[in-house]
Design a protein around this motif. Structure first.
Motif, PDB file in Angstrom:
ATOM      1  N   SER A   1      -0.443   0.609 -13.385  1.00  0.00           N
ATOM      2  CA  SER A   1      -0.973   0.959 -12.064  1.00  0.00           C
ATOM      3  C   SER A   1       0.106   1.058 -10.997  1.00  0.00           C
ATOM      4  CB  SER A   1      -1.992  -0.103 -11.622  1.00  0.00           C
ATOM      5  OG  SER A   1      -2.932  -0.389 -12.624  1.00  0.00           O
ATOM      6  N   VAL A   2       1.219   0.410 -11.206  1.00  0.00           N
ATOM      7  CA  VAL A   2       2.224   0.240 -10.152  1.00  0.00           C
ATOM      8  C   VAL A   2       2.806   1.552  -9.622  1.00  0.00           C
ATOM      9  CG1 VAL A   2       4.544  -0.666  -9.691  1.00  0.00           C
ATOM     10  CG2 VAL A   2       2.799  -2.138 -10.737  1.00  0.00           C
ATOM     11  N   PRO A   3       3.222   2.508 -10.486  1.00  0.00           N
ATOM     12  CA  PRO A   3       3.799   3.746  -9.925  1.00  0.00           C
ATOM     13  C   PRO A   3       2.858   4.506  -8.999  1.00  0.00           C
ATOM     14  CG  PRO A   3       4.360   3.548 -12.252  1.00  0.00           C
ATOM     15  CD  PRO A   3       3.342   2.481 -11.961  1.00  0.00           C
ATOM     16  N   VAL A   4       1.564   4.463  -9.271  1.00  0.00           N
ATOM     17  CA  VAL A   4       0.611   5.144  -8.390  1.00  0.00           C
ATOM     18  C   VAL A   4       0.545   4.442  -7.040  1.00  0.00           C
ATOM     19  CG1 VAL A   4      -1.787   5.855  -8.066  1.00  0.00           C
ATOM     20  CG2 VAL A   4      -0.752   5.963 -10.347  1.00  0.00           C
ATOM     21  N   LEU A   5       0.474   3.111  -7.064  1.00  0.00           N
ATOM     22  CA  LEU A   5       0.464   2.353  -5.812  1.00  0.00           C
ATOM     23  C   LEU A   5       1.735   2.616  -5.017  1.00  0.00           C
ATOM     24  CD1 LEU A   5      -0.618   0.271  -3.829  1.00  0.00           C
ATOM     25  CD2 LEU A   5       0.269  -1.536  -5.343  1.00  0.00           C
ATOM     26  N   GLU A   6       2.869   2.615  -5.670  1.00  0.00           N
ATOM     27  CA  GLU A   6       4.133   2.857  -4.970  1.00  0.00           C
ATOM     28  C   GLU A   6       4.182   4.262  -4.367  1.00  0.00           C
ATOM     29  OE1 GLU A   6       7.187  -0.142  -7.317  1.00  0.00           O
ATOM     30  OE2 GLU A   6       6.899   1.890  -8.085  1.00  0.00           O
ATOM     31  N   ALA A   7       3.640   5.243  -5.079  1.00  0.00           N
ATOM     32  CA  ALA A   7       3.611   6.613  -4.558  1.00  0.00           C
ATOM     33  C   ALA A   7       2.757   6.691  -3.290  1.00  0.00           C
ATOM     34  CB  ALA A   7       3.076   7.565  -5.618  1.00  0.00           C
ATOM     35  N   LEU A   8       1.642   5.987  -3.277  1.00  0.00           N
ATOM     36  CA  LEU A   8       0.775   5.971  -2.089  1.00  0.00           C
ATOM     37  C   LEU A   8       1.460   5.269  -0.919  1.00  0.00           C
ATOM     38  CD1 LEU A   8      -2.597   5.132  -3.853  1.00  0.00           C
ATOM     39  CD2 LEU A   8      -2.102   7.238  -2.587  1.00  0.00           C
ATOM     40  N   ILE A   9       2.146   4.163  -1.210  1.00  0.00           N
ATOM     41  CA  ILE A   9       2.844   3.423  -0.160  1.00  0.00           C
ATOM     42  C   ILE A   9       3.952   4.270   0.467  1.00  0.00           C
ATOM     43  CG2 ILE A   9       4.358   1.445   0.281  1.00  0.00           C
ATOM     44  CD1 ILE A   9       2.756  -0.083  -1.875  1.00  0.00           C
ATOM     45  N   GLU A  10       4.658   5.011  -0.387  1.00  0.00           N
ATOM     46  CA  GLU A  10       5.811   5.793   0.084  1.00  0.00           C
ATOM     47  C   GLU A  10       5.402   7.099   0.767  1.00  0.00           C
ATOM     48  OE1 GLU A  10       8.112   6.286  -3.428  1.00  0.00           O
ATOM     49  OE2 GLU A  10       8.570   4.133  -3.616  1.00  0.00           O
ATOM     50  N   SER A  11       4.177   7.542   0.549  1.00  0.00           N
ATOM     51  CA  SER A  11       3.749   8.807   1.146  1.00  0.00           C
ATOM     52  C   SER A  11       3.555   8.652   2.656  1.00  0.00           C
ATOM     53  CB  SER A  11       2.439   9.280   0.505  1.00  0.00           C
ATOM     54  OG  SER A  11       1.369   8.447   0.903  1.00  0.00           O
ATOM     55  N   LYS A  12       3.798   9.712   3.398  1.00  0.00           N
ATOM     56  CA  LYS A  12       3.637   9.688   4.849  1.00  0.00           C
ATOM     57  C   LYS A  12       2.214  10.047   5.269  1.00  0.00           C
ATOM     58  CE  LYS A  12       8.469  10.991   5.655  1.00  0.00           C
ATOM     59  NZ  LYS A  12       9.391  11.994   6.258  1.00  0.00           N
ATOM     60  N   GLU A  13       1.457  10.624   4.339  1.00  0.00           N
ATOM     61  CA  GLU A  13       0.120  11.110   4.672  1.00  0.00           C
ATOM     62  C   GLU A  13      -0.961  10.043   4.526  1.00  0.00           C
ATOM     63  OE1 GLU A  13       2.050  12.485   2.376  1.00  0.00           O
ATOM     64  OE2 GLU A  13       2.814  14.278   3.401  1.00  0.00           O
ATOM     65  N   HIS A  14      -0.659   8.936   3.852  1.00  0.00           N
ATOM     66  CA  HIS A  14      -1.701   7.974   3.527  1.00  0.00           C
ATOM     67  C   HIS A  14      -1.282   6.549   3.894  1.00  0.00           C
ATOM     68  CE1 HIS A  14      -3.358  11.342   1.375  1.00  0.00           C
ATOM     69  NE2 HIS A  14      -2.268  11.427   0.642  1.00  0.00           N
ATOM     70  N   THR A  15      -2.276   5.713   4.159  1.00  0.00           N
ATOM     71  CA  THR A  15      -2.048   4.301   4.458  1.00  0.00           C
ATOM     72  C   THR A  15      -2.877   3.462   3.496  1.00  0.00           C
ATOM     73  OG1 THR A  15      -1.707   4.767   6.812  1.00  0.00           O
ATOM     74  CG2 THR A  15      -2.230   2.485   6.193  1.00  0.00           C
ATOM     75  N   VAL A  16      -2.205   2.597   2.745  1.00  0.00           N
ATOM     76  CA  VAL A  16      -2.923   1.683   1.853  1.00  0.00           C
ATOM     77  C   VAL A  16      -3.399   0.505   2.695  1.00  0.00           C
ATOM     78  CG1 VAL A  16      -2.816   0.259  -0.226  1.00  0.00           C
ATOM     79  CG2 VAL A  16      -1.513   2.401  -0.112  1.00  0.00           C
ATOM     80  N   THR A  17      -4.690   0.462   2.942  1.00  0.00           N
ATOM     81  CA  THR A  17      -5.245  -0.554   3.842  1.00  0.00           C
ATOM     82  C   THR A  17      -5.556  -1.867   3.122  1.00  0.00           C
ATOM     83  OG1 THR A  17      -7.448   0.411   3.495  1.00  0.00           O
ATOM     84  CG2 THR A  17      -6.206   1.125   5.440  1.00  0.00           C
ATOM     85  N   ALA A  18      -5.689  -1.822   1.811  1.00  0.00           N
ATOM     86  CA  ALA A  18      -5.949  -3.040   1.034  1.00  0.00           C
ATOM     87  C   ALA A  18      -5.698  -2.765  -0.436  1.00  0.00           C
ATOM     88  CB  ALA A  18      -7.383  -3.528   1.229  1.00  0.00           C
ATOM     89  N   VAL A  19      -5.354  -3.817  -1.148  1.00  0.00           N
ATOM     90  CA  VAL A  19      -5.188  -3.751  -2.605  1.00  0.00           C
ATOM     91  C   VAL A  19      -6.148  -4.749  -3.240  1.00  0.00           C
ATOM     92  CG1 VAL A  19      -3.651  -4.360  -4.517  1.00  0.00           C
ATOM     93  CG2 VAL A  19      -2.825  -2.892  -2.667  1.00  0.00           C
ATOM     94  N   ILE A  20      -6.914  -4.272  -4.208  1.00  0.00           N
ATOM     95  CA  ILE A  20      -7.847  -5.119  -4.948  1.00  0.00           C
ATOM     96  C   ILE A  20      -7.320  -5.232  -6.378  1.00  0.00           C
ATOM     97  CG2 ILE A  20     -10.266  -5.570  -5.433  1.00  0.00           C
ATOM     98  CD1 ILE A  20      -9.653  -4.876  -2.468  1.00  0.00           C
ATOM     99  N   THR A  21      -7.149  -6.447  -6.860  1.00  0.00           N
ATOM    100  CA  THR A  21      -6.619  -6.648  -8.203  1.00  0.00           C
ATOM    101  C   THR A  21      -7.285  -7.852  -8.840  1.00  0.00           C
ATOM    102  OG1 THR A  21      -4.546  -6.803  -9.480  1.00  0.00           O
ATOM    103  CG2 THR A  21      -4.675  -8.092  -7.439  1.00  0.00           C
ATOM    104  N   GLN A  22      -7.001  -8.073 -10.107  1.00  0.00           N
ATOM    105  CA  GLN A  22      -7.605  -9.193 -10.813  1.00  0.00           C
ATOM    106  C   GLN A  22      -7.023 -10.521 -10.325  1.00  0.00           C
ATOM    107  OE1 GLN A  22     -10.281  -8.370 -12.225  1.00  0.00           O
ATOM    108  NE2 GLN A  22      -9.985  -7.930 -14.386  1.00  0.00           N
ATOM    109  N   PRO A  23      -7.790 -11.610 -10.467  1.00  0.00           N
ATOM    110  CA  PRO A  23      -7.284 -12.924 -10.026  1.00  0.00           C
ATOM    111  C   PRO A  23      -6.002 -13.325 -10.755  1.00  0.00           C
ATOM    112  CG  PRO A  23      -9.657 -13.006 -10.419  1.00  0.00           C
ATOM    113  CD  PRO A  23      -9.185 -11.680 -10.943  1.00  0.00           C
ATOM    114  N   ASP A  24      -5.190 -14.150 -10.082  1.00  0.00           N
ATOM    115  CA  ASP A  24      -3.972 -14.680 -10.701  1.00  0.00           C
ATOM    116  C   ASP A  24      -4.339 -15.428 -11.983  1.00  0.00           C
ATOM    117  OD1 ASP A  24      -2.879 -13.749  -8.359  1.00  0.00           O
ATOM    118  OD2 ASP A  24      -2.669 -15.735  -7.450  1.00  0.00           O
ATOM    119  N   LYS A  25      -3.437 -15.370 -12.963  1.00  0.00           N
ATOM    120  CA  LYS A  25      -3.691 -16.050 -14.237  1.00  0.00           C
ATOM    121  C   LYS A  25      -2.628 -17.109 -14.506  1.00  0.00           C
ATOM    122  CE  LYS A  25      -6.322 -12.565 -16.765  1.00  0.00           C
ATOM    123  NZ  LYS A  25      -6.413 -11.791 -18.009  1.00  0.00           N
ATOM    124  N   ALA A  26      -3.051 -18.188 -15.157  1.00  0.00           N
ATOM    125  CA  ALA A  26      -2.116 -19.245 -15.547  1.00  0.00           C
ATOM    126  C   ALA A  26      -1.293 -18.772 -16.735  1.00  0.00           C
ATOM    127  CB  ALA A  26      -2.884 -20.511 -15.895  1.00  0.00           C
TER     128      ALA A  26
END
Length: 314
Positions: A12-37
């Motif tokens: 999932s990471v490259p897509v998130l990074e592409a959105l963060i780096e783009s000038k046209e879009h703002t990532v307002t929140a990230v939803i992911t699975q809970p932290d694991k031990a």
């Protein structure tokens, strides 16, 4: 656009990074699975997606169940024109799917409708597909059944592994998502319904899937060696110990040896007779030992023609 991103693993990471780096879009929140031990210490570890979000100071939410009413109400308060979902790991309710102006779009690592489900990357190699790619789909209530928005395909190389294909496909998602969002704003997207009759299912991988059956032909076995690299890996048993097979090749001939036995021993490899053809082992790992090429293995262990390579230690 204001984008809520949902994802969990490395893919999932490259897509998130592409959105963060783009000038046209703002990532307002990230939803992911809970932290694991992890490990003996039981220390909680962030998902790869959460690590990126925290580094960029993006609000992160880790709901146990994204469909819970309490969390749905939280989602409603986050500015959002579209939700981008990449290997999130939870099913979204219709209430969530209908929430954003442009709905929810998903990045799927196959050419839908082929290989819907959990492990499309590996199954494309296991089944000997000539090509694969990435599909951007408009999500609906089904599992990978939404209308196709954009695709990008490429040929699967003869030495492609599950791991290398994972990396290649993950890099395709970012540019394709940005192009999809651009066309959505322009109103030029042309959704194409999937043909359900052409669908196939990519079931989850299990460790047991890696146990090789030497009654199969050598070509299929070699596909399993590549497709299950790096997890769970293809394996057999040799002298009562698990023998992982990391690299092999097909020899298009047969011998008089029984299926599942050593048919030939050479300086830097040895071959197993299969249901059709020989499987030449090139890189292996015996239980308790490090990964090594077959030549080094042979210099440390005298392998004999006729030895059986499929009996477990049980």
């Amino acid at each position: 656009m204001n984008v809520i991103f949902m994802g969990t693993p490395d893919f999932s990471v490259p897509v998130l990074e592409a959105l963060i780096e783009s000038k046209e879009h703002t990532v307002t929140a990230v939803i992911t699975q809970p932290d694991k031990a992890r490990g003996r210490s039981g220390k909680l570890v962030f998902t790869p997606v959460k690590e990126v979000a925290v580094a960029h100071e993006i609000p992160v939410y880790t709901p146990t169940r994204v469909k819970d009413p309490e969390f749905v109400s939280i989602l409603r308060d986050i500015p959002c024109d579209v939700m981008v979902v990449v290997a999130f790991g939870q099913i979204l309710s219709k209430e969530i799917l209908d929430m954003p102006k442009y709905g929810c779009i998903n990045v799927h690592a196959s050419l839908l409708p082929k290989w819907r489900g959990a492990a499309p990357i590996q199954w494309s190699i296991l089944e000997g597909d000539e090509k694969t790619g990435v599909t951007i789909q408009q999500m609906n209530e089904g599992i990978d059944t939404g209308d196709i928005l954009l695709t990008e395909e490429f040929v699967i190389g003869p030495e492609e592994t599950g791991e290398s294909l994972f990396e290649r496909l993950s890099e395709l998602g970012g540019p394709l998502v940005l192009e999809t969002l651009k066309r959505a704003e322009e109103g030029t997207l042309k959704p194409v319904p999937q043909d359900d009759e052409k669908s196939t299912y990519a079931k989850m991988l299990t460790k047991e899937l890696g146990k090789l059956d030497f009654s199969w032909d050598a070509k299929r076995l070699e596909q399993y060696v590549r497709g299950l690299n790096s997890w769970p890996s293809a394996y057999t048993y040799f002298r009562g110990k698990m023998l992982k097979i990391w690299k092999a090749e097909v020899v298009d001939r047969n011998t008089d040896a029984a299926k599942g036995t050593v048919a030939e021993v050479e300086k830097n490899s040895f071959s197993i007779q299969t249901g059709d053809g020989l499987l030449r082992l090139l890189e292996i790992q015996l239980e308790g030992k490090k990964r090594m090429n077959a030549g080094d293995f042979l210099r440390g262990m005298q392998v004999q023609i006729g030895e059986r390579c499929e009996e477990s230690s049980i």
